[in-house]
Structure formats: structure tokens, C-alpha cells
Design a protein around this motif. Structure first.
Motif, short mmCIF file in Angstrom:
data_model
loop_
_atom_site.label_atom_id
_atom_site.label_comp_id
_atom_site.label_asym_id
_atom_site.label_seq_id
_atom_site.Cartn_x
_atom_site.Cartn_y
_atom_site.Cartn_z
N GLU A 251 1.12 -1.47 -0.19
CA GLU A 251 0.05 0.03 0.06
C GLU A 251 0.78 1.54 -0.17
N GLU A 252 2.00 1.09 0.69
CA GLU A 252 2.91 2.42 1.08
C GLU A 252 3.47 2.90 -0.64
N TYR A 253 3.95 1.78 -1.06
CA TYR A 253 5.11 1.31 -2.20
C TYR A 253 4.00 1.97 -3.51
N GLU A 254 2.60 1.82 -3.65
CA GLU A 254 1.17 1.73 -4.37
C GLU A 254 0.94 3.37 -4.31
N ARG A 255 1.65 3.68 -3.00
CA ARG A 255 1.33 5.28 -2.78
C ARG A 255 2.29 6.11 -3.44
N LEU A 256 4.11 5.66 -3.02
CA LEU A 256 4.71 6.39 -3.37
C LEU A 256 5.02 6.30 -5.31
N ILE A 257 4.64 5.18 -6.32
CA ILE A 257 4.19 5.05 -6.82
C ILE A 257 3.16 6.46 -7.79
N LEU A 258 1.77 6.32 -7.42
CA LEU A 258 1.09 6.76 -7.81
C LEU A 258 1.25 8.55 -7.48
N SER A 259 1.96 8.38 -6.75
CA SER A 259 1.78 10.08 -6.27
C SER A 259 2.54 11.19 -7.70
N PRO A 260 1.78 11.89 -7.90
CA PRO A 260 1.78 13.14 -8.24
C PRO A 260 3.58 14.13 -8.00
N GLN A 261 3.91 14.02 -6.60
CA GLN A 261 5.40 14.61 -6.37
C GLN A 261 6.86 13.57 -6.97
N LEU A 262 6.17 12.35 -7.95
CA LEU A 262 7.32 11.32 -8.22
C LEU A 262 7.64 12.09 -9.47
N ARG A 263 9.13 12.12 -9.20
CA ARG A 263 9.44 13.07 -10.91
C ARG A 263 10.66 11.92 -11.56
N ILE A 264 11.34 11.09 -11.11
CA ILE A 264 12.39 10.48 -11.80
C ILE A 264 12.36 8.01 -11.10
N VAL A 265 12.65 7.64 -11.62
CA VAL A 265 12.56 6.28 -10.57
C VAL A 265 13.70 5.75 -11.98
N VAL A 266 14.41 5.22 -10.76
CA VAL A 266 16.03 4.85 -11.28
C VAL A 266 16.01 3.21 -10.51
N SER A 267 16.24 2.30 -11.28
CA SER A 267 15.87 0.92 -10.87
C SER A 267 17.05 0.39 -11.61
N ASN A 268 17.62 -0.40 -10.60
CA ASN A 268 18.56 -1.66 -11.12
C ASN A 268 18.14 -3.21 -10.27
N THR A 269 17.04 -2.75 -10.97
CA THR A 269 16.50 -3.96 -10.48
C THR A 269 16.90 -5.39 -12.06
N THR A 270 17.65 -6.51 -12.03
CA THR A 270 17.88 -7.25 -12.91
C THR A 270 16.33 -8.32 -12.92
N GLU A 271 16.72 -9.50 -14.10
CA GLU A 271 16.33 -10.47 -14.79
C GLU A 271 15.28 -11.01 -12.87
N ALA A 272 15.97 -11.15 -11.96
CA ALA A 272 15.71 -11.14 -10.92
C ALA A 272 14.27 -10.86 -10.36
N GLY A 273 14.16 -9.43 -9.94
CA GLY A 273 13.51 -8.96 -9.55
C GLY A 273 12.08 -8.65 -10.86
N ILE A 274 12.23 -9.40 -11.96
CA ILE A 274 11.51 -9.07 -13.27
C ILE A 274 10.85 -10.39 -13.81
N GLU A 275 9.08 -10.58 -12.96
CA GLU A 275 8.34 -11.69 -13.59
C GLU A 275 7.65 -11.43 -13.97
N PHE A 276 7.14 -12.49 -15.15
CA PHE A 276 5.23 -11.74 -15.55
C PHE A 276 4.81 -13.10 -15.03
N VAL A 277 3.77 -12.31 -14.73
CA VAL A 277 2.80 -13.37 -14.49
C VAL A 277 1.52 -13.64 -15.10
N PRO A 278 1.22 -14.22 -15.53
CA PRO A 278 -0.33 -14.68 -16.78
C PRO A 278 -0.97 -13.59 -16.10
N GLY A 279 -2.31 -13.04 -16.74
CA GLY A 279 -2.52 -11.97 -15.74
C GLY A 279 -2.68 -10.57 -16.52
N ASP A 280 -1.03 -10.36 -16.40
CA ASP A 280 -0.75 -8.78 -15.74
C ASP A 280 -1.08 -8.45 -16.97
#
Length: 104
Positions: A71-100
Motif C-alpha cells: 500500500e505504501e509502495y503504491e502510494r509512492l508510485i502513484l504520487s504526483p510528486q514522483l518525478r524520476i524512477v531509477v531501477s537497478n532491478t535485474t531479471e531476477a526482480g522482473i517476473e511476468f505473471v499470467p494475467g498481468d
């Protein structure tokens, strides 16, 4: 870079660190317990001279787990104040889930 930019009066930004994987990690807990404060050791060349610096990073405003604090994560990513997203997520952190919904 954000801490230095803020200190120079160029920006007034904060950072939210988000652990994206659901693997157990004490890093989020430890960093949160330190109020997001940590030191960076920089070693290199500046003005043609070797330098070694230790700098306190003060720009981290929140530390959370996307899985445990969604819920807190969702609030952050939907915040109008969010300007920049930087990610160092590798393929280990990215996962396709059927239905996405990739267009959401």
C-alpha cells in the motif's frame, strides 16, 4: 548525487528505496532502522589528484519492501510528486505473471 545536489541548493529531492523482490533481506530493515542514513566511500581522481572521501547520504526519505508494504509502495508510485524512477532491478526482480496487464 542527490545528497550533493540538495546540499548545493540545486535540488530539494528525496529518495525512496524499494526492495522489489520478495526474497528475505535484512538490508531494508537495517537501512530503515538507520533512518535511511548511510555512508558512501569514494575513491578516485579529482583535479588530477588521488582522493578518498567518506560522505553521509542524507537524501533517503523512505525505505520499504514492495511485497511487505504494498500500500505504501503504491502510494509512492502513484504520487504526483514522483518525478524520476531509477531501477537497478535485474531479471531476477522482473517476473511476468499470467494475467498481468502490460498496458496498465
Amino acid at each position: 548525487m542527490v545528497t550533493r545536489s540538495n546540499a548545493a541548493g540545486v535540488t530539494n529531492d528525496g529518495i525512496a528505496i524499494v526492495q522489489s523482490t520478495d526474497r528475505p533481506s535484512k538490508a531494508v530493515e537495517k537501512l530503515a532502522a538507520q533512518d535511511g542514513l548511510f555512508h558512501v566511500y569514494l575513491e578516485g581522481i579529482k583535479d588530477r589528484q588521488p582522493v578518498k572521501e567518506v560522505e553521509l547520504v542524507t537524501s533517503v526519505q523512505s525505505v520499504l519492501s514492495a511485497h511487505e508494504q504494498f500500500e505504501e509502495y503504491e502510494r509512492l508510485i502513484l504520487s504526483p510528486q514522483l518525478r524520476i524512477v531509477v531501477s537497478n532491478t535485474t531479471e531476477a526482480g522482473i517476473e511476468f505473471v499470467p494475467g498481468d496487464d502490460l498496458s496498465a
